[in-house]
Design an enzyme around this catalytic site. Structure first.
Site, mmCIF file in Angstrom:
data_model
loop_
_atom_site.group_PDB
_atom_site.id
_atom_site.type_symbol
_atom_site.label_atom_id
_atom_site.label_comp_id
_atom_site.label_asym_id
_atom_site.label_seq_id
_atom_site.Cartn_x
_atom_site.Cartn_y
_atom_site.Cartn_z
ATOM 1 N N SER A 30 -7.935 -41.792 83.550
ATOM 2 C CA SER A 30 -9.004 -42.188 83.228
ATOM 3 C C SER A 30 -9.263 -41.687 81.492
ATOM 4 O O SER A 30 -8.689 -41.330 81.354
ATOM 5 C CB SER A 30 -10.660 -41.637 83.596
ATOM 6 O OG SER A 30 -12.035 -42.140 82.296
ATOM 7 N N TYR A 37 -16.227 -34.078 85.955
ATOM 8 C CA TYR A 37 -14.647 -35.704 85.943
ATOM 9 C C TYR A 37 -14.088 -35.246 85.014
ATOM 10 O O TYR A 37 -12.536 -35.698 85.557
ATOM 11 C CB TYR A 37 -15.872 -37.141 85.954
ATOM 12 C CG TYR A 37 -15.253 -37.783 85.840
ATOM 13 C CD1 TYR A 37 -14.730 -38.041 87.934
ATOM 14 C CD2 TYR A 37 -15.442 -38.567 84.600
ATOM 15 C CE1 TYR A 37 -14.158 -39.778 86.977
ATOM 16 C CE2 TYR A 37 -14.021 -40.389 84.665
ATOM 17 C CZ TYR A 37 -13.510 -40.447 86.029
ATOM 18 O OH TYR A 37 -12.916 -41.641 85.808
#
Length: 240
Positions: free
Chosen positions: A133, A146
């Site tokens: 990501s 995260y």
């Protein structure tokens, strides 16, 4: 000449499902793994083995890979796509959510790599594609745990690439920005979900999973002596 086998984790929806459809259309036999077997089977793809596997179960993942190789031949690529995005503030987020992301986003990727890497090294060829990501490159509000897992994916991928480059194995990191998938729905804090949706809207919307699938396929299609080390992509309107 038949195409080689590709493994895709988290293939029941979003990026994984889009990648499965695309690579299947190009003639590859597939091993699709996810916890929702019925969603895998609903894709209806030819020459595809679907198995209910949580990638945090190392033995089950390895068994599925061996089964697929017996049917379709050696794994030429794995797309480590399974992951969880559980957003929250560290001060009040449930620690079990950190555990889930560490287990799935980090250990699950390592387990996927381990299931295919020895064979790739022995054959002197193969491609490992890890879906990370942009949150593996920079920080965002309410993303602390995260972000930590995705920074880990970037670091592991680069270190692994250094380890296996001389063996002819390629390692690719795909780092999308916001994508229209089910990931956000797993966040339990309604306010954080709402803020995230508003942020996506302000950016003109998120990426379609098909765009990420095309990036994955592009990296994989390169000649064996070319490694696209990292692809970072996001909606044009996403500033951060």
């Amino acid at each position: 000449m038949s195409k080689p086998l590709i493994v895709i984790t988290g293939a029941s929806s979003g990026i994984g499902a889009a990648t499965a459809r695309l690579l299947s259309s190009e003639g590859h036999p597939l091993l699709l793994l996810a916890r929702r077997l019925e969603r895998l089977e609903q894709l209806g793809l030819p020459e595809t083995l679907c198995r209910r596997v949580d990638v945090t179960d190392r033995d089950a993942l390895q068994a599925a890979v061996r089964e697929a190789e017996e049917r379709f031949g050696p794994v030429d690529a794995i797309v480590n796509n399974a992951g969880a995005m559980l957003l929250g503030r560290i001060a009040d987020q449930e620690a079990e959510e950190w555990d889930r992301m560490v287990d799935l986003n980090i250990k699950g990727v390592l387990y996927g790599i381990r299931a295919v890497l020895p064979g790739m090294v022995a054959r002197g060829a193969g491609t490992i594609i890890n879906v990370s990501s942009v949150a593996g490159r920079k920080t965002y509000p309410n993303h602390t745990a995260y972000v930590g897992t995705k920074f880990a994916v970037h670091a592991m991928s680069e270190n692994l690439r250094e380890e296996v480059a001389s063996a002819g194995v390629r390692v690719v990191t795909i780092a999308p920005g916001a994508v229209e998938t089910e990931l956000l729905s797993h966040t339990t804090d309604a306010r954080i979900r709402g803020d995230y949706e508003a942020w996506k809207k302000s950016a003109g919307g998120a990426l379609d999973p098909q765009a990420v699938a095309e990036a994955i396929a592009y990296a994989y299609r390169q000649p064996p002596n070319v490694t696209i080390r990292e692809i970072v992509l996001a909606a044009t309107g996403q500033e951060s």
